[in-house]
Write a protein that holds these residues in place. Structure first.
Motif, mmCIF file in Angstrom:
data_model
loop_
_atom_site.group_PDB
_atom_site.id
_atom_site.type_symbol
_atom_site.label_atom_id
_atom_site.label_comp_id
_atom_site.label_asym_id
_atom_site.label_seq_id
_atom_site.Cartn_x
_atom_site.Cartn_y
_atom_site.Cartn_z
ATOM 1 N N MET A 1 0.807 -1.243 -0.023
ATOM 2 C CA MET A 1 0.005 -0.107 0.006
ATOM 3 C C MET A 1 0.689 1.271 0.045
ATOM 4 O O MET A 1 1.963 1.426 0.671
ATOM 5 C CB MET A 1 -0.892 0.128 1.142
ATOM 6 N N ALA A 2 0.626 2.120 -0.906
ATOM 7 C CA ALA A 2 1.332 3.471 -0.954
ATOM 8 C C ALA A 2 1.447 4.233 0.159
ATOM 9 O O ALA A 2 0.189 4.391 0.876
ATOM 10 C CB ALA A 2 0.969 4.180 -2.424
ATOM 11 N N ILE A 3 2.425 4.693 0.534
ATOM 12 C CA ILE A 3 2.496 5.718 1.708
ATOM 13 C C ILE A 3 1.743 7.078 1.518
ATOM 14 O O ILE A 3 1.574 7.489 0.407
ATOM 15 C CB ILE A 3 3.983 6.325 1.898
ATOM 16 N N THR A 4 1.178 7.647 2.601
ATOM 17 C CA THR A 4 0.442 8.844 2.537
ATOM 18 C C THR A 4 1.142 9.983 2.854
ATOM 19 O O THR A 4 2.079 9.898 3.720
ATOM 20 C CB THR A 4 -0.993 8.649 3.093
ATOM 21 N N ALA A 5 0.555 11.208 2.736
ATOM 22 C CA ALA A 5 1.015 12.269 3.172
ATOM 23 C C ALA A 5 1.306 12.362 4.677
ATOM 24 O O ALA A 5 2.244 12.836 5.315
ATOM 25 C CB ALA A 5 0.547 13.782 2.468
ATOM 26 N N LYS A 6 0.121 11.961 5.024
ATOM 27 C CA LYS A 6 0.169 11.848 6.924
ATOM 28 C C LYS A 6 1.279 11.058 7.158
ATOM 29 O O LYS A 6 1.771 11.518 8.396
ATOM 30 C CB LYS A 6 -1.368 11.449 7.176
ATOM 31 N N GLU A 7 1.310 9.916 6.526
ATOM 32 C CA GLU A 7 2.577 8.852 7.182
ATOM 33 C C GLU A 7 3.903 9.666 6.840
ATOM 34 O O GLU A 7 4.643 9.318 7.832
ATOM 35 C CB GLU A 7 2.283 7.589 6.482
ATOM 36 N N ILE A 8 4.161 10.419 5.759
ATOM 37 C CA ILE A 8 5.342 10.981 5.571
ATOM 38 C C ILE A 8 5.507 12.001 6.686
ATOM 39 O O ILE A 8 6.640 12.131 7.187
ATOM 40 C CB ILE A 8 5.417 11.675 4.210
ATOM 41 N N ALA A 9 4.633 12.572 7.221
ATOM 42 C CA ALA A 9 4.570 13.627 7.903
ATOM 43 C C ALA A 9 4.984 13.148 9.354
ATOM 44 O O ALA A 9 5.822 13.518 10.219
ATOM 45 C CB ALA A 9 3.195 14.471 8.400
ATOM 46 N N GLY A 17 0.591 19.908 6.996
ATOM 47 C CA GLY A 17 0.906 21.016 6.126
ATOM 48 C C GLY A 17 2.533 21.317 5.489
ATOM 49 O O GLY A 17 2.646 21.886 4.553
ATOM 50 N N THR A 18 3.166 21.161 6.451
ATOM 51 C CA THR A 18 4.751 21.074 6.042
ATOM 52 C C THR A 18 5.030 20.066 4.862
ATOM 53 O O THR A 18 5.748 20.562 3.782
ATOM 54 C CB THR A 18 5.664 20.920 7.294
ATOM 55 N N VAL A 19 4.543 19.005 4.959
ATOM 56 C CA VAL A 19 4.794 18.055 4.110
ATOM 57 C C VAL A 19 4.304 18.689 2.783
ATOM 58 O O VAL A 19 4.849 18.507 1.623
ATOM 59 C CB VAL A 19 4.053 16.799 4.547
ATOM 60 N N ASP A 20 2.937 19.036 2.760
ATOM 61 C CA ASP A 20 2.154 19.587 1.498
ATOM 62 C C ASP A 20 2.937 20.727 0.944
ATOM 63 O O ASP A 20 3.207 20.594 -0.148
ATOM 64 C CB ASP A 20 0.962 20.043 2.076
ATOM 65 N N ARG A 21 3.492 21.621 1.821
ATOM 66 C CA ARG A 21 4.476 22.814 1.177
ATOM 67 C C ARG A 21 5.562 22.156 0.562
ATOM 68 O O ARG A 21 6.153 22.686 -0.562
ATOM 69 C CB ARG A 21 4.643 23.610 2.209
ATOM 70 N N ALA A 22 6.292 21.159 1.070
ATOM 71 C CA ALA A 22 7.551 20.655 0.539
ATOM 72 C C ALA A 22 7.219 19.914 -0.717
ATOM 73 O O ALA A 22 8.038 19.979 -1.617
ATOM 74 C CB ALA A 22 8.112 19.659 1.645
ATOM 75 N N LEU A 23 6.403 19.183 -0.615
ATOM 76 C CA LEU A 23 5.950 18.320 -1.996
ATOM 77 C C LEU A 23 5.517 19.174 -3.124
ATOM 78 O O LEU A 23 5.861 18.858 -4.240
ATOM 79 C CB LEU A 23 4.865 17.182 -1.582
ATOM 80 N N LYS A 24 5.008 20.230 -2.758
ATOM 81 C CA LYS A 24 4.408 21.231 -3.728
ATOM 82 C C LYS A 24 5.477 22.201 -4.315
ATOM 83 O O LYS A 24 5.098 23.261 -4.969
ATOM 84 C CB LYS A 24 3.081 21.940 -3.509
ATOM 85 N N GLY A 25 6.750 22.340 -3.434
ATOM 86 C CA GLY A 25 7.499 23.409 -3.817
ATOM 87 C C GLY A 25 7.155 24.760 -3.161
ATOM 88 O O GLY A 25 7.477 25.715 -3.926
ATOM 89 N N ARG A 26 6.485 24.837 -2.088
ATOM 90 C CA ARG A 26 5.715 26.153 -1.863
ATOM 91 C C ARG A 26 6.988 26.567 -0.636
ATOM 92 O O ARG A 26 7.621 25.907 -0.073
ATOM 93 C CB ARG A 26 4.560 26.220 -1.089
ATOM 94 N N ALA A 91 -4.271 23.688 5.157
ATOM 95 C CA ALA A 91 -4.041 24.737 4.468
ATOM 96 C C ALA A 91 -4.266 24.606 2.912
ATOM 97 O O ALA A 91 -4.820 25.213 2.229
ATOM 98 C CB ALA A 91 -2.769 25.454 4.744
ATOM 99 N N SER A 92 -3.907 23.255 2.716
ATOM 100 C CA SER A 92 -4.287 22.786 1.446
ATOM 101 C C SER A 92 -5.572 22.565 0.731
ATOM 102 O O SER A 92 -5.782 22.614 -0.303
ATOM 103 C CB SER A 92 -3.495 21.487 1.071
ATOM 104 N N TYR A 93 -6.578 22.860 1.789
ATOM 105 C CA TYR A 93 -7.783 22.823 1.458
ATOM 106 C C TYR A 93 -8.590 24.199 1.356
ATOM 107 O O TYR A 93 -9.661 24.244 1.666
ATOM 108 C CB TYR A 93 -8.723 21.744 2.643
ATOM 109 N N GLY A 94 -7.723 25.093 1.574
ATOM 110 C CA GLY A 94 -8.096 26.482 1.736
ATOM 111 C C GLY A 94 -8.290 27.200 2.793
ATOM 112 O O GLY A 94 -8.940 28.214 2.942
ATOM 113 N N PHE A 95 -8.148 26.405 3.870
ATOM 114 C CA PHE A 95 -8.224 27.118 5.211
ATOM 115 C C PHE A 95 -7.584 28.361 5.618
ATOM 116 O O PHE A 95 -6.467 28.181 5.775
ATOM 117 C CB PHE A 95 -8.371 26.069 6.202
#
Length: 337
Positions: A1-9, A17-26, A91-95
């Protein structure tokens, strides 16, 4: 089963949120942290969750207005930290969160902040007070489609609003038990509470009374004062109570105003035992010095986080959120520190 962003965090020891920014180059992530996240993602062959991406709320920001009567009350420092941690994670959901703060329990102060809310508001998190005008205003906002979360304080008669916070009645019963145990069931008790406009503060007193009446008939409740979470008010009220009732030998501080209350107790001619609520710096210092025997703690960071998380679940995941949502209670003494 593939790893999720939550598991990476979790593996990287950072927020979602930090994972999301890193993966998206923000921006907003250090190069060292970003490299660690990307390495973990590479090692585990991370692939973006297309279903999760589809849950993003129409690409539009979700503006959450937060109103707290937190000015001058250190308890809310962790509450606010939890709120903004949740903002980062979602944050990635616009909050997007805006915070307004006020002090005390005056209805006019809260109503001014409610009246100043933007016309297009759709999400509101607040600490309400027991006032019919406040209740009417909240119901009017709900009629406009606003989702309401009551945080750390509850107001009756508000249907479909979610409560996140302490089980105040239960915490009051615990306080009653501590009073009985520390006094061997024989005390002249005085209660320094916050405000009768705060339902939770009233419930704490109610819980203490219930245990004393049922279990400790030899403990006499001498009186109750309201500090409005203000140290100066607490000091003068406690000083006046001790002057009128020098027999007081136990004080339970059920809200803020700990510093002022303890200052008045220091001036008294004999030692008065004291207990408190919450894990804040002044109470920790008082535990270390022996001025406070024990404090009943809630989970302010978790409460702040959950207040935003339940909106995420309601709006994005379309969940039927069950409430009230109570966080755990615990007791701390000097050896807990």
């Amino acid at each position: 089963m593939a790893i999720t962003a939550k598991e990476i965090a979790q593996l990287a020891g950072v927020s979602r949120g930090t994972v999301d920014r890193a993966l998206k180059g923000r921006p907003g992530v250090s190069e060292k942290t970003k490299a660690r996240i990307l390495e973990i993602a590479k090692q585990h062959a991370y692939k973006p969750n297309i279903i999760g991406k589809a849950l993003v709320y129409s690409g539009k920001p979700i503006k959450v207005c937060v109103i707290l009567n937190s000015s001058g009350n250190p308890f809310f420092d962790d509450v606010k930290a939890g709120i903004f941690a949740a903002q980062e994670d979602f944050a990635s959901y616009g909050f997007e969160i805006t915070l307004s703060e006020w002090k005390g329990y005056q209805a006019d102060d809260l109503l001014r902040l409610l009246e100043a809310l933007p016309e297009n508001i759709s999400q509101l998190v607040l600490t309400p007070i027991c006032n019919p005008r406040v209740a009417a205003k909240i119901r009017a906002l709900q009629a406009r489609g606003v989702n309401v979360v009551m945080l750390s304080s509850e107001l009756e008669g508000i249907e479909n609003a979610i409560y996140v916070g302490c089980d105040y009645l239960k915490s009051g019963r615990i306080a009653g038990r501590l009073t009985g145990l520390f006094s061997n069931g024989n005390a002249r008790l005085y209660i320094m509470t916050g405000s009768s406009q705060h339902k939770g503060h009233a419930q704490r007193v109610e819980g203490i009374r219930a245990v004393l009446e049922r279990t400790y008939p030899s403990i006499e409740l001498i009186g109750i004062s309201e500090s409005n979470d203000d140290d100066s008010t607490a000091f003068h009220a406690m000083r006046a109570a001790l002057k009128e009732h020098p027999e007081i030998d136990f004080v339970y501080i059920t809200a803020a105003g700990v510093k002022g209350t303890l200052l008045a107790l220091k001036e008294h001619s004999h030692t008065v035992k004291a207990c408190a609520f919450d894990d804040v710096p002044v109470t920790r210092d008082a535990l270390r010095s022996g001025e406070v025997l024990a404090t009943i703690c809630q989970q302010p960071f978790e409460q702040g986080y959950l207040a935003i998380k339940v909106l995420f679940e309601k709006i994005i995941l379309k969940k039927d959120v069950k409430h009230p949502i109570y966080t755990d209670l615990s007791i701390k003494v000097d050896q807990s520190l």
